[in-house]
Design a protein around this motif. Structure first.
Motif, mmCIF file in Angstrom:
data_model
loop_
_atom_site.group_PDB
_atom_site.id
_atom_site.type_symbol
_atom_site.label_atom_id
_atom_site.label_comp_id
_atom_site.label_asym_id
_atom_site.label_seq_id
_atom_site.Cartn_x
_atom_site.Cartn_y
_atom_site.Cartn_z
ATOM 1 N N TYR A 126 -5.335 9.751 -8.543
ATOM 2 C CA TYR A 126 -4.440 8.646 -8.378
ATOM 3 C C TYR A 126 -4.678 7.836 -9.548
ATOM 4 C CZ TYR A 126 -1.057 5.364 -5.946
ATOM 5 O OH TYR A 126 -0.084 4.692 -5.592
ATOM 6 N N SER A 133 2.768 9.062 1.184
ATOM 7 C CA SER A 133 3.594 8.023 0.960
ATOM 8 C C SER A 133 3.528 6.781 1.890
ATOM 9 C CB SER A 133 5.017 8.609 0.562
ATOM 10 O OG SER A 133 5.840 7.557 0.128
ATOM 11 N N LEU A 134 3.267 7.293 3.095
ATOM 12 C CA LEU A 134 3.218 6.031 4.047
ATOM 13 C C LEU A 134 1.738 5.524 4.320
ATOM 14 C CD1 LEU A 134 5.612 7.599 6.721
ATOM 15 C CD2 LEU A 134 6.072 5.711 5.230
ATOM 16 N N SER A 135 0.820 5.732 3.171
ATOM 17 C CA SER A 135 -0.721 5.657 3.338
ATOM 18 C C SER A 135 -1.304 5.866 4.553
ATOM 19 C CB SER A 135 -0.566 4.144 2.909
ATOM 20 O OG SER A 135 -0.472 3.682 1.804
ATOM 21 N N LEU A 189 -6.737 1.850 -1.110
ATOM 22 C CA LEU A 189 -7.330 3.203 -1.172
ATOM 23 C C LEU A 189 -8.910 2.911 -1.444
ATOM 24 C CD1 LEU A 189 -5.105 5.602 -3.364
ATOM 25 C CD2 LEU A 189 -6.136 6.197 -1.249
ATOM 26 N N SER A 207 0.891 -1.192 0.090
ATOM 27 C CA SER A 207 -0.004 -0.051 0.065
ATOM 28 C C SER A 207 1.061 1.076 -0.040
ATOM 29 C CB SER A 207 -0.919 -0.040 1.161
ATOM 30 O OG SER A 207 -1.500 1.185 1.585
ATOM 31 N N ALA A 208 1.716 1.291 0.839
ATOM 32 C CA ALA A 208 2.715 2.301 1.123
ATOM 33 C C ALA A 208 3.461 2.660 -0.231
ATOM 34 C CB ALA A 208 3.643 2.283 2.131
ATOM 35 N N LEU A 238 2.725 5.478 -6.563
ATOM 36 C CA LEU A 238 3.116 6.444 -7.067
ATOM 37 C C LEU A 238 3.741 7.412 -6.078
ATOM 38 C CD1 LEU A 238 -0.088 6.491 -9.237
ATOM 39 C CD2 LEU A 238 2.139 5.659 -10.097
ATOM 40 N N MET A 245 -5.906 8.210 6.549
ATOM 41 C CA MET A 245 -7.265 7.892 6.087
ATOM 42 C C MET A 245 -7.805 6.521 6.597
ATOM 43 S SD MET A 245 -6.692 7.126 2.191
ATOM 44 C CE MET A 245 -7.749 5.663 2.015
ATOM 45 N N SER A 248 -1.702 -0.112 -4.020
ATOM 46 C CA SER A 248 -2.070 1.139 -3.491
ATOM 47 C C SER A 248 -3.363 1.313 -3.873
ATOM 48 C CB SER A 248 -0.909 2.274 -3.831
ATOM 49 O OG SER A 248 0.339 1.907 -3.535
ATOM 50 N N ALA A 295 -6.346 3.557 5.855
ATOM 51 C CA ALA A 295 -5.961 2.340 4.991
ATOM 52 C C ALA A 295 -5.006 1.426 5.738
ATOM 53 C CB ALA A 295 -5.109 2.942 3.837
HETATM 54 N N1 PFF Z 1 0.980 5.276 -0.387
HETATM 55 C C1 PFF Z 1 0.499 5.297 -1.864
HETATM 56 C C2 PFF Z 1 1.513 5.799 -2.780
HETATM 57 O O1 PFF Z 1 2.642 6.050 -2.038
HETATM 58 O O2 PFF Z 1 1.443 5.733 -3.908
HETATM 59 C C3 PFF Z 1 -0.697 6.126 -2.003
HETATM 60 C C4 PFF Z 1 -1.758 5.938 -0.872
HETATM 61 C C5 PFF Z 1 -2.319 4.686 -0.700
HETATM 62 C C6 PFF Z 1 -2.151 6.874 0.152
HETATM 63 C C7 PFF Z 1 -3.317 4.483 0.534
HETATM 64 C C8 PFF Z 1 -3.079 6.781 0.967
HETATM 65 C C9 PFF Z 1 -3.688 5.598 1.169
HETATM 66 F F1 PFF Z 1 -4.484 5.264 2.202
#
Ligand code: PFF
Length: 434
Positions: free
Chosen positions: A89, A207-209, A316, A6-7, A10, A212, A312, A214
């Motif tokens: 995204y 970037s670390l998700s 989301l 997930s982290a 993009l 929110m 990712s 997740a």
């Molecule tokens: N962390 C993912 C990335 O770096 O592309 C994007 C992302 C995924 C943001 C999940 C937030 C999330 F909850």
């Protein structure tokens, strides 16, 4: 592994280098690393702990741990951020998917087709790849968050790192690259201002998700004997390392492009850092390799990036989908179709208006996620209480109480993280108004 999937996405390979270029290089990296370490890591541990303790979706999790109007609001905020982030995204993920074909068409000498796919302003083409990407995400989500994600991440991540390292080696055979390296590694402290800190904090959350729910949702799938702190440290290290590697490729590649006559800076000596930067610089680099090697590296890079983006988008979409399953009693299939359908329609609008990407990213990555993180810290410290969280973290972490960790983490989650996030958000808002 699923959390790392997930982290890593993009945010690392598109978001991070763009932000580094936009904010003057090494000074941004420094502040970014500080944000990941002192805000991101403690918040990630908190998300995992809440998730594993409640075994619920974000809204249900906060509701289970405390009553009142505030707790469910944090979860709902996360659901909304997930939906809004997905809207842009998916368009960028669609670009990465498209570039796999661009590389193949180019190799086969089909220049009209390859130019068509490479045109990032073509709304119709963007919408096709955006929809394809969303359908793939929905297909996997409908089957439940599968073990496949972990397996895929486990094999793909090392390959992605390997390809990045080979490409970095290649880029440094060109003139101009060392100048890029200098900008990437030597901080210019005069560049540090409120805006840079604001962007770095948002980038760390994105970037670390975090912020929110997740990783809270993924935490709800963790076993009691798994060590939450160790997992969070691994995810953070993997994520930061891949971002740093991506920057090490893309920033020098920009300077190589400059050497060959392409303008990369404005009159003030700032790098042009547009949403499309990465997609302008990298395909040219693959083309310079020429022939079969160009195809091999180009196509594998975009396949890996698409897979990283897919793990990712799955996380989301899983947040709003699991919310509708648990709280509104929808079946997984129905929930995926409804949420997915709405998001897809909105993403198509964005694919025709790519200037929305920047606006949505600023609002939801830089404000939405840190605000979610701030509410999560307040909830944990003042509603659920950090002692309860420590009790949860103890499972899978023997001798937890022998070390400094509980005391230090408590101070971070209760005071340092919320204070820093609030300070950054309020100062930015003040500067905007003043
Ligand atoms: N962390 C993912 C990335 O770096 O592309 C994007 C992302 C995924 C943001 C999940 C937030 C999330 F909850």
């Amino acid at each position: 592994m699923a959390a790392a999937g997930s982290a890593v996405g993009l945010g690392n390979i598109w978001g991070f280098p763009t932000q580094v270029a936009d904010n003057g290089g090494a000074s941004f990296i420094l502040i970014y690393l500080i944000c990941c370490l002192i805000v991101g890591l403690p918040v990630m541990i908190a998300e995992f702990a809440i998730g594993r303790n409640t075994r619920r979706n974000p809204v249900g999790a906060f509701k289970k741990l405390s009553s009142g109007w505030f707790p469910p609001l944090i979860g709902l905020w996360g659901v909304m951020c997930g939906v809004m982030i997905l809207c842009f995204y998916l368009v960028i993920a669609g670009w990465t998917l498209g570039f796999i074909f661009e590389e193949i068409f180019y190799y086969m000498g089909m220049s009209t087709a390859s130019n068509w796919v490479a045109d990032l302003g073509n709304g119709f083409k963007n919408s096709i790849f955006t929809v394809l990407f969303m359908l793939a995400t929905m297909g996997i989500i409908t089957g439940g968050v599968s073990n496949g994600i972990e397996r895929a991440t486990k094999t793909l991540m090392p390959v992605l790192i390997l390809v990045l390292i080979i490409m970095i080696g290649y880029v440094f055979t060109f003139d101009g690259s060392v100048e890029g390296l200098r900008m990437y590694l030597l901080p210019d402290f005069s560049m540090i201002n409120t805006n840079l800190v604001f962007s770095a904090l948002g980038q760390a959350f994105f970037s670390l998700s975090l912020g929110m729910g997740a990783l809270l949702t993924y935490g709800s799938y963790l076993k009691k004997n798994q060590n939450i702190v160790e997992s969070a440290v691994y995810v953070t290290i993997a994520d930061v390392c891949i971002a740093i590697l991506a920057g090490l490729l893309i920033i020098p590649a920009m300077f190589v492009a400059q050497y060959s006559g392409i303008t990369i800076m404005d009159d003030d000596g700032r790098l042009f850092a547009s949403t499309t930067l990465v997609f302008d610089v990298l395909p040219n680099l693959f083309k310079s390799m020429g022939g079969f090697f160009g195809l091999l590296f180009g196509a594998s890079f975009f396949i890996l990036l698409s897979m990283a983006a897919l793990t990712s988008t799955i996380s989301l979409l899983e947040v709003p989908v699991s919310y509708f399953i648990d709280e509104h009693r929808l079946s997984r299939r129905r929930s995926t179709l409804i949420v997915g359908g709405v998001v897809m329609a909105a993403a198509i609008v964005v694919s025709y208006n790519i200037n929305f990407i920047d606006i949505l990213a600023t609002i939801f990555n830089n404000v939405g996620l840190p605000l979610g993180g701030l509410m999560l810290c307040v909830f944990l410290a003042w509603y659920w209480k950090s002692e309860n969280a420590i009790e949860e973290i103890k499972h899978g972490f023997e001798n937890l109480e022998d070390g400094y960790f509980p005391a230090v983490w408590k101070i971070f989650i209760k005071y340092i993280c919320p204070f820093l996030i609030a300070l950054v958000l309020i100062t930015t808002l003040y500067n905007l108004i003043a």
